[in-house]
Design an enzyme around this catalytic site. Structure first.
Site, short mmCIF file in Angstrom:
data_model
loop_
_atom_site.label_atom_id
_atom_site.label_comp_id
_atom_site.label_asym_id
_atom_site.label_seq_id
_atom_site.Cartn_x
_atom_site.Cartn_y
_atom_site.Cartn_z
N ARG A 290 0.85 -1.17 0.00
CA ARG A 290 0.00 0.00 0.00
C ARG A 290 0.90 1.23 0.00
O ARG A 290 1.69 1.45 0.93
CB ARG A 290 -0.89 0.03 1.25
CG ARG A 290 -1.53 1.39 1.40
CD ARG A 290 -2.76 1.43 2.18
NE ARG A 290 -3.37 2.77 2.06
CZ ARG A 290 -4.53 3.08 2.56
NH1 ARG A 290 -5.21 2.17 3.22
NH2 ARG A 290 -5.03 4.27 2.42
N ARG B 123 -5.64 2.84 -4.00
CA ARG B 123 -4.77 2.04 -3.12
C ARG B 123 -4.98 0.58 -3.46
O ARG B 123 -6.06 0.16 -3.90
CB ARG B 123 -5.05 2.33 -1.66
CG ARG B 123 -6.37 1.83 -1.09
CD ARG B 123 -7.57 2.61 -1.56
NE ARG B 123 -7.45 4.05 -1.36
CZ ARG B 123 -7.75 4.64 -0.21
NH1 ARG B 123 -8.14 3.91 0.81
NH2 ARG B 123 -7.65 5.95 -0.11
N ASP C 157 -7.15 -1.56 1.35
CA ASP C 157 -7.62 -0.85 2.54
C ASP C 157 -8.23 -1.90 3.47
O ASP C 157 -9.06 -2.68 3.02
CB ASP C 157 -8.77 0.05 2.13
CG ASP C 157 -8.55 1.51 2.43
OD1 ASP C 157 -7.53 1.84 3.02
OD2 ASP C 157 -9.41 2.30 2.04
N ASP D 73 -10.21 -1.85 7.05
CA ASP D 73 -10.72 -1.01 8.13
C ASP D 73 -11.38 -1.87 9.20
O ASP D 73 -12.21 -2.73 8.88
CB ASP D 73 -11.78 -0.04 7.59
CG ASP D 73 -11.18 1.04 6.68
OD1 ASP D 73 -10.07 1.50 7.00
OD2 ASP D 73 -11.80 1.41 5.68
C1 ROI Z 1 -11.45 7.07 -1.50
C2 ROI Z 1 -12.62 6.53 -0.70
C3 ROI Z 1 -13.21 7.57 0.25
N1 ROI Z 1 -13.67 6.13 -1.61
C4 ROI Z 1 -14.10 4.86 -1.75
N2 ROI Z 1 -15.06 4.56 -2.66
C5 ROI Z 1 -15.51 3.30 -2.78
N3 ROI Z 1 -16.47 3.02 -3.67
N4 ROI Z 1 -14.98 2.29 -2.02
C6 ROI Z 1 -14.02 2.52 -1.10
O1 ROI Z 1 -13.55 1.56 -0.43
C7 ROI Z 1 -13.53 3.84 -0.94
N5 ROI Z 1 -12.56 4.14 -0.04
C8 ROI Z 1 -12.12 5.37 0.13
O2 ROI Z 1 -11.20 5.64 1.04
#
Ligand code: ROI
Length: 160
Positions: free
Chosen positions: A83, A92, A95, A97
């Site tokens: 990443r 990225r 992610d 979370d």
């Molecule tokens: C860039 C931002 C806000 N937009 C996203 N938009 C979508 N569709 N999915 C995501 O996981 C996601 N993650 C983010 O961090």
């Protein structure tokens, strides 16, 4: 063990593969079992539009790791997917979370639980409702929030 819900997202370097690989790697975390994975969803980026569409999913873990120990493991996993954080809200490879951790509400410098964005992001709420319809955010079941927010812009990928 305690139940923890993880949001997965990717929009770089074969995002579907990144997410499927990350699901398998969650199973391999210490003192942790992957109990369930949602279907994968494709959606347009929320925020800056000049980037590729995202693949998202949510996983349920049963873990003996503390919230911060689990967060450390998730961040190490993100690094292993190379990443590179070029710009805030930019593309990225992966992610991860920490969305919910059983019995834990926290507002620490590194971690807020429940994750603050859940209820406004259908790419999190819908896959969360797929595997945890009866979890409650505040007083509302996740299934009800997902129905209210709708599936606009979400395409469910065929599971294989
Ligand atoms: C860039 C931002 C806000 N937009 C996203 N938009 C979508 N569709 N999915 C995501 O996981 C996601 N993650 C983010 O961090």
């Amino acid at each position: 063990p305690r139940l923890a819900y993880i949001g997965l997202g990717s929009n770089l370097d074969d995002p579907e593969h990144q997410v499927r690989r990350a699901l398998a790697e969650l199973e391999a975390l210490p003192l942790t079992r992957l109990e369930a994975g949602s279907p994968l969803y494709r959606s347009a980026p929320m925020g800056p539009q000049d980037q590729p569409p995202f693949i998202n999913a949510v996983a349920r873990l049963a873990t003996q790791l503390s919230p911060l120990a689990l967060l450390d493991q998730l961040q190490a996993l993100e690094q292993r997917h190379r990443r590179v954080r070029r710009r805030h809200w930019g593309p990225r490879t992966l992610d991860l979370d920490l969305l919910l951790y059983e019995g834990c509400r926290a507002r620490w410098p590194r971690l807020t639980l429940p994750h603050p964005g859940i209820a406004e992001r259908n790419f999190v709420l819908v896959p969360l409702a797929d595997i945890a319809p009866d979890e409650r955010l505040g007083d509302t079941p996740v299934s009800g929030l997902a129905r209210a927010l709708g599936r606009d812009g979400l395409q469910r990928l065929a599971s294989q």
